[in-house]
Scaffold this motif. Structure first.
Motif, PDB file in Angstrom:
ATOM      1  N   VAL A 133      13.322   3.711  -8.188  1.00 50.01           N
ATOM      2  CA  VAL A 133      12.104   3.033  -7.763  1.00 50.01           C
ATOM      3  C   VAL A 133      11.958   3.181  -6.254  1.00 50.01           C
ATOM      4  O   VAL A 133      12.894   2.901  -5.490  1.00 50.01           O
ATOM      5  N   VAL A 134      10.765   3.608  -5.833  1.00 49.78           N
ATOM      6  CA  VAL A 134      10.442   3.799  -4.416  1.00 49.78           C
ATOM      7  C   VAL A 134       9.248   2.919  -4.097  1.00 49.78           C
ATOM      8  O   VAL A 134       8.306   2.817  -4.897  1.00 49.78           O
ATOM      9  N   GLY A 135       9.265   2.263  -2.925  1.00 53.95           N
ATOM     10  CA  GLY A 135       8.157   1.390  -2.574  1.00 53.95           C
ATOM     11  C   GLY A 135       7.988   1.243  -1.087  1.00 53.95           C
ATOM     12  O   GLY A 135       8.852   1.614  -0.287  1.00 53.95           O
ATOM     13  N   ALA A 136       6.826   0.660  -0.701  1.00 52.94           N
ATOM     14  CA  ALA A 136       6.513   0.404   0.706  1.00 52.94           C
ATOM     15  C   ALA A 136       5.461  -0.681   0.774  1.00 52.94           C
ATOM     16  O   ALA A 136       4.697  -0.898  -0.181  1.00 52.94           O
ATOM     17  N   ILE A 137       5.402  -1.368   1.929  1.00 52.34           N
ATOM     18  CA  ILE A 137       4.403  -2.402   2.200  1.00 52.34           C
ATOM     19  C   ILE A 137       3.636  -1.993   3.448  1.00 52.34           C
ATOM     20  O   ILE A 137       4.237  -1.634   4.471  1.00 52.34           O
ATOM     21  N   GLY A 138       2.325  -2.026   3.378  1.00 54.01           N
ATOM     22  CA  GLY A 138       1.538  -1.634   4.536  1.00 54.01           C
ATOM     23  C   GLY A 138       0.057  -1.747   4.261  1.00 54.01           C
ATOM     24  O   GLY A 138      -0.376  -2.077   3.152  1.00 54.01           O
ATOM     25  N   LYS A 139      -0.720  -1.453   5.302  1.00 55.68           N
ATOM     26  CA  LYS A 139      -2.183  -1.403   5.171  1.00 55.68           C
ATOM     27  C   LYS A 139      -2.564   0.050   4.941  1.00 55.68           C
ATOM     28  O   LYS A 139      -2.931   0.779   5.867  1.00 55.68           O
ATOM     29  N   VAL A 140      -2.471   0.462   3.686  1.00 56.05           N
ATOM     30  CA  VAL A 140      -2.566   1.882   3.335  1.00 56.05           C
ATOM     31  C   VAL A 140      -3.961   2.437   3.518  1.00 56.05           C
ATOM     32  O   VAL A 140      -4.141   3.662   3.484  1.00 56.05           O
ATOM     33  N   PRO A 145      -0.391 -12.316   4.315  1.00 60.56           N
ATOM     34  CA  PRO A 145      -1.744 -11.862   3.952  1.00 60.56           C
ATOM     35  C   PRO A 145      -2.134 -10.572   4.671  1.00 60.56           C
ATOM     36  O   PRO A 145      -1.681 -10.286   5.785  1.00 60.56           O
ATOM     37  N   GLY A 146      -2.991  -9.799   3.981  1.00 61.76           N
ATOM     38  CA  GLY A 146      -3.560  -8.601   4.578  1.00 61.76           C
ATOM     39  C   GLY A 146      -2.819  -7.315   4.285  1.00 61.76           C
ATOM     40  O   GLY A 146      -3.160  -6.274   4.860  1.00 61.76           O
ATOM     41  N   PHE A 147      -1.850  -7.325   3.363  1.00 63.96           N
ATOM     42  CA  PHE A 147      -1.049  -6.136   3.086  1.00 63.96           C
ATOM     43  C   PHE A 147      -1.116  -5.781   1.598  1.00 63.96           C
ATOM     44  O   PHE A 147      -1.373  -6.638   0.745  1.00 63.96           O
ATOM     45  N   ALA A 148      -0.846  -4.513   1.324  1.00 65.81           N
ATOM     46  CA  ALA A 148      -0.730  -4.003  -0.045  1.00 65.81           C
ATOM     47  C   ALA A 148       0.706  -3.580  -0.289  1.00 65.81           C
ATOM     48  O   ALA A 148       1.365  -3.032   0.607  1.00 65.81           O
ATOM     49  N   LYS A 149       1.178  -3.841  -1.498  1.00 66.81           N
ATOM     50  CA  LYS A 149       2.534  -3.443  -1.901  1.00 66.81           C
ATOM     51  C   LYS A 149       2.425  -2.331  -2.945  1.00 66.81           C
ATOM     52  O   LYS A 149       1.840  -2.537  -4.006  1.00 66.81           O
ATOM     53  N   VAL A 150       2.983  -1.167  -2.604  1.00 67.77           N
ATOM     54  CA  VAL A 150       2.906   0.017  -3.462  1.00 67.77           C
ATOM     55  C   VAL A 150       4.317   0.384  -3.902  1.00 67.77           C
ATOM     56  O   VAL A 150       5.231   0.473  -3.069  1.00 67.77           O
ATOM     57  N   THR A 209      -1.366  -8.932  -1.220  1.00 64.17           N
ATOM     58  CA  THR A 209      -0.921 -10.280  -0.905  1.00 64.17           C
ATOM     59  C   THR A 209      -2.066 -11.281  -0.888  1.00 64.17           C
ATOM     60  O   THR A 209      -1.807 -12.488  -0.936  1.00 64.17           O
ATOM     61  N   ASP A 210      -3.310 -10.841  -0.800  1.00 63.74           N
ATOM     62  CA  ASP A 210      -4.444 -11.749  -0.868  1.00 63.74           C
ATOM     63  C   ASP A 210      -5.662 -10.985  -1.391  1.00 63.74           C
ATOM     64  O   ASP A 210      -5.628  -9.751  -1.544  1.00 63.74           O
ATOM     65  N   GLU A 211      -6.733 -11.690  -1.649  1.00 70.93           N
ATOM     66  CA  GLU A 211      -7.925 -11.086  -2.219  1.00 70.93           C
ATOM     67  C   GLU A 211      -8.616 -10.148  -1.244  1.00 70.93           C
ATOM     68  O   GLU A 211      -9.173  -9.128  -1.648  1.00 70.93           O
ATOM     69  N   ASP A 212      -8.598 -10.474   0.036  1.00 73.50           N
ATOM     70  CA  ASP A 212      -9.242  -9.613   1.019  1.00 73.50           C
ATOM     71  C   ASP A 212      -8.543  -8.255   1.078  1.00 73.50           C
ATOM     72  O   ASP A 212      -9.194  -7.206   1.104  1.00 73.50           O
ATOM     73  N   ALA A 213      -7.223  -8.264   1.084  1.00 67.77           N
ATOM     74  CA  ALA A 213      -6.475  -7.004   1.106  1.00 67.77           C
ATOM     75  C   ALA A 213      -6.699  -6.208  -0.177  1.00 67.77           C
ATOM     76  O   ALA A 213      -6.790  -4.974  -0.145  1.00 67.77           O
ATOM     77  N   TRP A 214      -6.812  -6.904  -1.312  1.00 66.75           N
ATOM     78  CA  TRP A 214      -7.054  -6.201  -2.575  1.00 66.75           C
ATOM     79  C   TRP A 214      -8.434  -5.555  -2.594  1.00 66.75           C
ATOM     80  O   TRP A 214      -8.602  -4.445  -3.093  1.00 66.75           O
ATOM     81  N   GLY A 215      -9.418  -6.226  -2.029  1.00 65.57           N
ATOM     82  CA  GLY A 215     -10.747  -5.633  -1.958  1.00 65.57           C
ATOM     83  C   GLY A 215     -10.752  -4.380  -1.096  1.00 65.57           C
ATOM     84  O   GLY A 215     -11.404  -3.382  -1.439  1.00 65.57           O
ATOM     85  N   LYS A 216     -10.050  -4.396   0.014  1.00 62.57           N
ATOM     86  CA  LYS A 216      -9.962  -3.203   0.871  1.00 62.57           C
ATOM     87  C   LYS A 216      -9.241  -2.066   0.152  1.00 62.57           C
ATOM     88  O   LYS A 216      -9.635  -0.901   0.255  1.00 62.57           O
ATOM     89  N   PHE A 217      -8.169  -2.401  -0.592  1.00 61.38           N
ATOM     90  CA  PHE A 217      -7.449  -1.341  -1.300  1.00 61.38           C
ATOM     91  C   PHE A 217      -8.302  -0.742  -2.406  1.00 61.38           C
ATOM     92  O   PHE A 217      -8.257   0.474  -2.636  1.00 61.38           O
ATOM     93  N   ARG A 218      -9.070  -1.549  -3.109  1.00 54.93           N
ATOM     94  CA  ARG A 218      -9.917  -1.018  -4.180  1.00 54.93           C
ATOM     95  C   ARG A 218     -10.919  -0.018  -3.636  1.00 54.93           C
ATOM     96  O   ARG A 218     -11.141   1.038  -4.231  1.00 54.93           O
ATOM     97  N   ARG A 219     -11.555  -0.345  -2.506  1.00 57.14           N
ATOM     98  CA  ARG A 219     -12.500   0.598  -1.909  1.00 57.14           C
ATOM     99  C   ARG A 219     -11.785   1.861  -1.447  1.00 57.14           C
ATOM    100  O   ARG A 219     -12.314   2.973  -1.583  1.00 57.14           O
ATOM    101  N   TYR A 220     -10.582   1.722  -0.940  1.00 56.89           N
ATOM    102  CA  TYR A 220      -9.791   2.879  -0.509  1.00 56.89           C
ATOM    103  C   TYR A 220      -9.381   3.741  -1.705  1.00 56.89           C
ATOM    104  O   TYR A 220      -9.428   4.974  -1.642  1.00 56.89           O
ATOM    105  N   PHE A 221      -9.014   3.086  -2.803  1.00 57.91           N
ATOM    106  CA  PHE A 221      -8.508   3.842  -3.951  1.00 57.91           C
ATOM    107  C   PHE A 221      -9.628   4.578  -4.689  1.00 57.91           C
ATOM    108  O   PHE A 221      -9.353   5.530  -5.425  1.00 57.91           O
ATOM    109  N   VAL A 222     -10.873   4.141  -4.520  1.00 54.97           N
ATOM    110  CA  VAL A 222     -11.976   4.893  -5.104  1.00 54.97           C
ATOM    111  C   VAL A 222     -11.991   6.317  -4.567  1.00 54.97           C
ATOM    112  O   VAL A 222     -12.291   7.276  -5.282  1.00 54.97           O
ATOM    113  N   LEU A 223     -11.618   6.487  -3.298  1.00 55.11           N
ATOM    114  CA  LEU A 223     -11.591   7.822  -2.687  1.00 55.11           C
ATOM    115  C   LEU A 223     -10.256   8.516  -2.892  1.00 55.11           C
ATOM    116  O   LEU A 223     -10.207   9.707  -3.175  1.00 55.11           O
TER     117      LEU A 223
END
Length: 586
Positions: free
Chosen positions: A93-100, A122-127, A152-166
């Motif tokens: 298992v490989v992982g990282a925490i950051g604002k991807v 708050p403000g981070f994504a865990k991958v 870690t919070d809803e705001d960070a999840w919303g940013k990741f969702r928009r990022y993951f669309v691309l």
């Protein structure tokens, strides 16, 4: 539970890709854990080079682009992806925490898998992603890549969702390219299915043709085996293209316990019209079934499999081998081998692709039946339903042909045959000896007759009077029909029937006089019916008023109260006036 379940147990995003490899699990683990994964996919190497181009331009990144698990490290000074957990030989298992979603990702270093799981700033994504090897036998394995993401919070999840669309399509493409590269280099079980030995090969060692296919069934061998042993031309069918191999009779969609017993020497019919077919050569419950046959095409007969071969012959074996997997699935292998005389080469040229097609359909059908995902209806059911709807529409549009459609799905002789119990039911047309009086009355007087018959049966006829229940228990729906004024012949009632709120029905035997309804106690009376209230000096009918006419009142039927019942009786007038009354029951 996998190692990834302990690191990121509740992800918001989860994707899994896998490929089967025709190599032992130990070798596959060594390749994934210790070699450069980008070496197996040149396009992946190019994408990683583009992603690290800014770091290469400023001199931060050095050396060739590589993707080795052992090179993934993290520290406080250089945080990034790192190995969080490892089960040697099975999973890493490989992982990282950051604002991807940033171009230059600000990673956060964690010291262990427990710290990774507990991180909640708050403000981070865990991958996290895992490489997993699942043994599928001694010479086969499955390689999986599982990706999980959480925030870690809803705001960070919303940013990741928009990022993951691309970035999502690119991530999936990298995983697909990596697994495809492994499959090309080391082969898949399907690609090497024709090379591995199977039970029954030794029964026909000099075979000139061989077709091998396999499928993964998400069910144990005990769920798949009953479907295999009941197949046959005069049995449950072959679960393939029924138009070609079962005379267009649908293969069974349910299990038949009476067909579950086979033994060596039995012959499974190949068609529904012939006893020749496939001889059972070997059988081991829930493991293998080997069928075979020796045929003489000139004499069109079947010989015993171990009999001497004639000058012109076809000899075949057909094997079904069930290989249980560790994850509760079953690998079903099938192989058809053939040996034939030189005169049968042209026949073999076209039979080979036909067998491949029908065997592929059979494997998918067997998997669907064993897994319990067989559709309830197929194209035959849809066709029958559409045909039935067309027949109903045609019957609705052709009522004049009703007599010609007295039976459905039977010939005339079968439909007209007497059956036990016919004498207990009345004639369906109402003209037989058991036809009831109400049925004849309905046929005679037409509209409104069903309600009339119910009321007539419930009413009580007496000598000179009929009983009508009290108005408080009476409802308009209990009324029947009456005959109009001036018609004294019952046979004419068909043309003179009408509906009214309260009405009188014709008794079974009565005088041929007209009748009109009597008033129930407490009921409102329309002025047009001409009721005389008790003790009144006037009466009205059809809007006309008369006063002081005692003779007219004497000719009217009188309402009397029964001393033993709360009902109103309607008595016949003795004066012979045509104003006679009939009473309806409630």
């Amino acid at each position: 539970m996998s190692a990834l379940d302990t690191v990121l147990p509740m992800p918001r995003l989860l994707e899994i890709d896998h490929v089967d490899l025709a190599i032992p699990a130990a070798r596959a683990w060594d390749i994934l854990r210790n070699t450069d994964l980008a070496h197996h996919a040149l396009l992946v190497r190019a994408l990683f080079a583009i992603r690290t181009l800014p770091d290469r331009l400023d001199g931060t990144a050095k050396g060739p682009v590589a993707l080795r698990i052992s090179d993934l490290t993290s520290s406080i000074s250089a945080p990034g992806f790192q190995v969080l957990s490892e089960h040697p030989g099975r999973e890493v298992v490989v992982g990282a925490i950051g604002k991807v979603w940033h171009l230059e990702i600000p990673f956060v270093h964690v010291g262990s898998a427990e710290a990774f799981t507990a991180f909640a700033t708050p403000g981070f994504a865990k991958v996290a992603w895992a490489l997993r090897v699942v043994p599928l036998g001694e010479q086969e394995c499955k390689v999986e890549i599982e990706v999980r993401v959480d925030a870690t919070d809803e705001d960070a999840w919303g940013k990741f969702r928009r990022y993951f669309v691309l970035i999502g399509p690119g991530s999936r493409f990298i995983r697909h390219s990596l697994l495809s590269g492994l499959a090309r280099e080391y082969g898949t079980p399907d690609a090497k299915e024709n090379e591995r030995p199977l039970p029954g090969d030794e029964l026909l060692p000099d075979a000139t043709d061989q077709v091998s296919l396999a499928i993964d069934v998400h069910a144990p061998p005990s769920a798949l085996w009953p479907w295999i042993v009941q197949m046959g031309g005069q049995r449950a069918g072959f679960y393939s293209i029924d138009l070609l191999d079962n005379e267009n009779v649908r293969s069974a969609r349910e299990l038949h316990p009476e067909l579950a017993k086979l033994k060596v020497g039995d012959v499974i019919p190949a068609t529904r019209s012939s006893a020749d077919g496939f001889e059972v050569l070997r059988i081991a419950e829930e493991r293998e079934l080997v069928l075979g046959g020796l045929f003489d095409p000139e004499l069109k007969t079947q010989l015993r499999f171990d009999a001497p071969r004639p000058l012109h012959f076809w000899q075949i074996t057909w094997s079904f081998v069930l290989e249980p997997r560790g994850d509760g699935t079953t690998r079903l292998h099938t192989r058809a081998r053939a040996r034939y005389a030189s005169s049968g080469a042209s026949h073999a040229a076209w039979i080979r692709p036909v067998h491949w097609l029908m065997q592929s359909v059979q494997l998918r059908a067997l998997a669907a039946r064993a897994e319990g995902r067989l559709p309830r209806d197929d194209w035959r059911d849809v066709t029958e339903g559409a045909g039935g709807a067309l027949v109903m529409a045609a019957a609705f549009l052709t009522p004049f042909m009703r007599q010609a459609r007295r039976h459905w799905g039977l010939d005339e002789a079968t439909a007209s045959r007497a059956l036990p119990g016919d004498e207990l039911s009345r004639s369906p047309t109402g003209t037989g000896p058991t036809a009831s009086r109400s049925t004849l009355r309905r046929r005679k007087c037409g509209r409104g007759s069903r309600r009339s018959a119910r009321t007539a049966a419930a009413s009580t006829a007496t000598s000179g009077s009929r009983t009508w229940p009290d108005a408080r228990s009476r409802t308009p729906s209990a009324c029947t029909r009456s005959w109009r004024w001036g018609r004294t012949t019952p046979s004419r009632c068909t043309r003179r029937c009408r509906r009214s709120r309260w009405c009188a029905t014709r008794p079974a035997a009565t005088s041929s006089c007209t009748r009109r309804p009597t008033r129930p106690r407490g009921a409102s009376v329309p002025a047009s019916l001409g009721w005389r209230p008790a003790g009144a000096s006037t009466w009205s009918r059809s809007g006309r008023t008369a006063a002081g006419s005692s003779a007219a009142f004497a000719a009217r039927p009188r309402r009397t109260r029964s001393p033993t019942s709360s009902t109103v009786r309607c008595s016949w007038s003795p004066s012979g006036s045509p104003w006679t009354a009939g009473c309806c029951s409630a």
